[in-house]
Write an enzyme that holds these catalytic residues in place. Structure first.
Site, PDB file in Angstrom:
ATOM      1  NE  ARG A  19      -4.290   0.039   1.604  1.00 52.35           N
ATOM      2  CZ  ARG A  19      -5.291   0.353   0.792  1.00 52.35           C
ATOM      3  NH1 ARG A  19      -5.348   1.554   0.242  1.00 52.35           N
ATOM      4  NH2 ARG A  19      -6.228  -0.513   0.512  1.00 52.35           N
ATOM      5  CD  GLU A  25      -7.420   2.137   6.190  1.00 47.47           C
ATOM      6  OE1 GLU A  25      -8.039   1.644   5.225  1.00 47.47           O
ATOM      7  OE2 GLU A  25      -6.319   1.732   6.563  1.00 47.47           O
TER       8      GLU A  25
HETATM    9  N1  LUZ Z   1      -5.525  -4.678   5.341  1.00 45.75           N
HETATM   10  C1  LUZ Z   1      -5.199  -5.545   4.367  1.00 45.75           C
HETATM   11  C2  LUZ Z   1      -5.654  -3.369   5.101  1.00 45.75           C
HETATM   12  O1  LUZ Z   1      -5.058  -6.720   4.636  1.00 45.75           O
HETATM   13  N2  LUZ Z   1      -5.037  -5.096   3.113  1.00 45.75           N
HETATM   14  C3  LUZ Z   1      -5.155  -3.794   2.780  1.00 45.75           C
HETATM   15  O2  LUZ Z   1      -4.999  -3.431   1.614  1.00 45.75           O
HETATM   16  C4  LUZ Z   1      -5.465  -2.885   3.814  1.00 45.75           C
HETATM   17  N3  LUZ Z   1      -5.569  -1.580   3.571  1.00 45.75           N
HETATM   18  C5  LUZ Z   1      -5.835  -0.752   4.562  1.00 45.75           C
HETATM   19  C6  LUZ Z   1      -6.011  -1.242   5.833  1.00 45.75           C
HETATM   20  N4  LUZ Z   1      -5.931  -2.528   6.102  1.00 45.75           N
HETATM   21 MO1  MOS Z   2      -6.837  -1.510   9.059  1.00 53.16          MO
HETATM   22  S1  MOS Z   2      -5.163  -0.404   9.129  1.00 53.16           S
HETATM   23  O1  MOS Z   2      -7.009  -2.706  10.087  1.00 53.16           O
HETATM   24  O2  MOS Z   2      -7.920  -0.997   8.011  1.00 53.16           O
END
Ligand code: LUZ
Ligand code: MOS
Length: 750
Positions: A304, A707
């Protein structure tokens, strides 16, 4: 406040793990954790502890019937240490006793003989020692090497961002109950019941159907319970399985802070090239991610980071390399933004430095490079309806930017001891799990014969209001009042193979699954009535405000009548539905594809004041224009934005995860780790939702909220930097976060 749990919360009636009424004979567990960050485990002495009053038993790696392995993406993390320890706070043994106090008294009598090894705490040092979690990952587009020749300005530098403690109100914990068939039922504070189920099944060597995981609600999570709830659930389950007694394990605050991972600190090198008018032509960046001692979710988080390398800017030539570096910190993990904020901090630092070279405000370069319709992200996806220019424009109008800047300049001229700074932060955040397969969800909806409705999905309510949004979706589809809809607990026996409530996708995935389930019940009801009344089409029937309509005219049936009649006619009043986000794909070898269902955009302006004598500061105002599509619940979304802004500000300013040289966390309590409080929060947080934004992939055209607004906090950092530069124009800015008052003081007078 209409938030549905609010009444329970303020009365203290909401039930968290620690509030469950325990079955008789329930035992309590406490963890003996490694006191050192790195070493070889020579000897473990549990004798004295085992003979303490009320101790029922002590478990070590040797007691694990299945695999001693809890790694999700990579199998590199043991549940209990075997031969060595890799971070301070790593679980070595589990003491089980009649009370939690007795268990902790006994923990103090456990001794481990550990031959210490030098810990690595810095990701660049880990990289130098070739300690990588996985091979480097590269996202690229255009031809960076050729592009430098066309650049008028080429600036390179380094940016460092720090860790962040999740500080969910409810600490990690679980209660495990042995079942009659040898299986285990768990109450777990997890964002991912299926992950807990899978991990416990692996550790106990049982099929998944022998493990039931139940989640009522969490007292916050922020990503800290996406992966890292599994460890404590597995320990409680192991003890319950071995001792055939219920076992409760809830961490205390100090333990939680020391044992669990945090937001990943990053250290990054960048090189940015611009033409004479500030258009960014090339950007090259290396991200050194401090993964901690085990992979946990680090590879996904690094991805990410790479996805958000260029934030909301169009840059034709990009090469971004990500190194996930193994260190002897607790394994770092998901935290709101999931690596995205770390990437955006670097590009904003690069732009801020470039602006100094060009002799303009950073906002000039930011604005000149904002995405336009059809522009490609470095991973090949095209920007569709990038509302970023619209958000920016409305923000400028709402802030009266010119006047704001003039006022600040006047203030600065008049105040020798205080200086104001202003900065803008435009954001872009991709919505979907970057691992495509996770973008699926299911819902189970029951309409009871009295017309009340129960909805079960895989979504976990952790205070973010997703249950309330899904209730709203069900009510809108069925045409009845929200009051008839009850959100059930999240339970693996009702919703199987679910993804974590994460990536801001909770209402998108589970809301769409709920919509589909409700639509199929609705269609059955309409068809039933169409047959009964001899209509040509089921669609001649509608339900609106709890009343049944035929061809738009009210008949004398309301919802309860319809349901009673349908039940008596043996119509199926339950439905299960599955939703998988359409059209997304990603090629993980080429690192190209339409990875996201859509993007969220927005822009914020932050005004800050620095006390140049003391180095302290305040945030006067945060004003922002944010794209939520058609909000499912404006009150919830506003709350999410406000919380995210303050949390984002905290990350880059007050919050500092300090370790000593031996790798022990020094900031392990709320006296040594400072989080934003209500006095620190900006006096003004003006949240304006972008009007007329529509989003076909989101339920009822909504957009994800969790987020994206976190990244507005980055503007706070640069507002402070700008204020410091007013006092000390010759200051060579070091792009290091957090910018604690201590660092501000050194910048001002060091
Ligand atoms: N969790 C995950 C996440 O497993 N994959 C993601 O792309 C993600 N993005 C944001 C927060 N949690
Ligand atoms: Mo998340 S950082 O558990 O969307």
């Amino acid at each position: 406040m209409k938030y549905h749990d609010a009444t329970l919360h303020v009365r203290g009636e909401s039930i968290y793990i620690d509030d469950h009424t325990l079955p008789s004979g329930c035992l309590h567990a406490a963890v003996f954790a490694s006191p050192v960050a790195h070493g070889v485990l020579k000897n473990l002495d549990i004798e004295a502890a085992a003979h303490t009053p009320d101790v029922a038993g002590i478990l070590t790696a040797a007691d694990i019937p299945g695999e001693n392995q809890i790694g999700g993406i990579i199998r590199d993390e043991v549940l209990l240490a075997e031969k060595g320890v890799d971070f301070a706070g790593q679980p070595i043994a589990l003491v089980v006793a009649k009370t939690a106090d007795a268990a902790r008294r006994a923990v103090r009598l456990v001794t481990a003989e550990i031959k210490e090894k030098k810990p690595i705490l810095d990701p660049r040092e880990a990289y130098a020692h070739n300690q990588l979690i996985q091979p480097p990952r590269v996202f690229a587009c255009g031809d960076v090497d050729a592009a430098w020749a066309q650049c008028e300005y080429i600036i390179s530098g380094r940016a460092d961002s720090g860790g962040q403690e999740h500080l969910y109100l409810e600490t990690q914990g679980a209660i495990a109950l042995p079942r009659e068939d040898g299986g285990i039922k768990l109450f777990s504070a997890t964002q991912s019941p299926t992950s807990v189920q899978k991990t416990v099944a692996r550790v106990l060597n049982l099929p998944m159907h022998h493990i039931e995981v139940e989640v009522l609600r969490l007292g916050g999570a922020f990503g800290g319970k996406e992966d890292q709830a599994s460890c404590w659930a597995a320990l409680a389950a192991l003890a319950a399985f071995k001792m055939k007694k219920p076992v409760k394990l809830v961490l205390r605050r100090h333990e939680d802070m020391r044992y669990t991972g945090k937001r990943h600190p990053y250290s990054s090198d960048y090189k940015i090239g611009l033409n004479a008018v500030g258009k960014i032509l090339a950007y090259e960046v290396s991200f050194y991610q401090n993964a901690g001692a085990a992979a946990d979710l680090s590879p996904a988080i690094l991805d990410r980071t790479l996805f958000h390398t260029s934030n909301c800017y169009h840059i034709p030539n990009v090469r971004a390399t990500g190194y996930s570096c193994r260190t002897n910190c607790a394994p770092n993990t998901a935290f709101r933004g999931f690596g995205g904020p770390q990437a955006m901090f670097v590009i904003e630092s690069a732009i801020h430095r470039a602006a100094q070279a060009l002799g303009v405000d950073a906002s000039v370069i930011q604005h000149a490079n904002l995405l336009r319709e059809g522009d490609e992200f470095p991973y090949g996806q095209k920007a569709v309806n990038p509302h970023i220019r619209k958000c920016w424009q409305i923000l400028e109008e709402r802030c009266e930017t010119e006047k704001l800047r003039a006022d600040a300049a006047r203030f600065n001229a008049a105040h020798p001891f205080e200086k104001k700074g202003i900065a803008v932060m435009p954001i872009c955040f991709g919505i979907s799990f970057t691992n495509t397969l996770l973008n699926q969800a299911n819902a189970l909806v029951h309409v009871y014969s009295d017309g009340s409705v129960g909805v079960s999905t895989g979504v976990v309510e952790m205070g973010q209001g997703t249950h309330e949004k899904i209730r709203g979706i069900a009510a809108r589809v069925l045409g009845i009042s929200v009051g008839r809809i009850r959100m059930e607990s999240t339970n693996t026996t009702r919703n199987a193979n679910t993804s974590a409530t994460a990536a801001s996708t909770g209402p998108d995935l589970n809301g769409n699954a709920t919509r589909l389930a409700c639509e199929s019940i609705l269609l059955r009801l309409k068809s039933f009535l169409a047959v009964l009344r001899g209509l040509d089409q089921p669609d001649q029937v509608a339900i609106l405000d709890e009343q049944v309509l035929i061809d738009g005219k009210r008949i004398d049936w309301d919802w309860p009548t319809l349901i009673r009649e349908a039940y008596c006619s043996r119509i199926n009043l339950s439905a299960h539905a599955h939703y998988a986000t359409p059209h997304i794909f990603f090629d993980r070898d080429k690192n190209k594809g339409d990875a996201f269902a859509y993007h969220v955009y927005g822009a914020a302006m932050v005004e800050a004041t620095v006390d140049v004598v003391r180095g302290t500061y305040r945030f006067d105002a945060v004003r922002l224009v944010h794209d939520v599509g058609q909000s499912l619940d404006p009150l919830i979304d506003q709350g999410q934005v406000e919380g995210a802004v303050v949390q984002g500000l905290g990350w880059l300013t007050l919050e500092e995860t300090i370790h000593d040289k031996t790798g022990r966390l020094l900031a392990d309590s709320l006296t040594t780790y400072k989080v934003p409080d209500i006095f620190f929060a900006p006096k003004v947080i003006d949240v304006h939702f972008l009007p007329d934004s529509f989003n076909p992939p989101g339920p009822f055209h909504s957009k994800a909220i969790g987020e994206p607004p976190f990244m507005y906090g980055i503007a706070g950092y640069f507002a402070l930097i700008n204020a410091i530069k007013v006092f000390r124009p010759d200051w060579q800015v070091e792009y290091t976060a957090p910018l604690t008052p201590e660092r501000v003081l050194l910048a001002l007078h060091g």
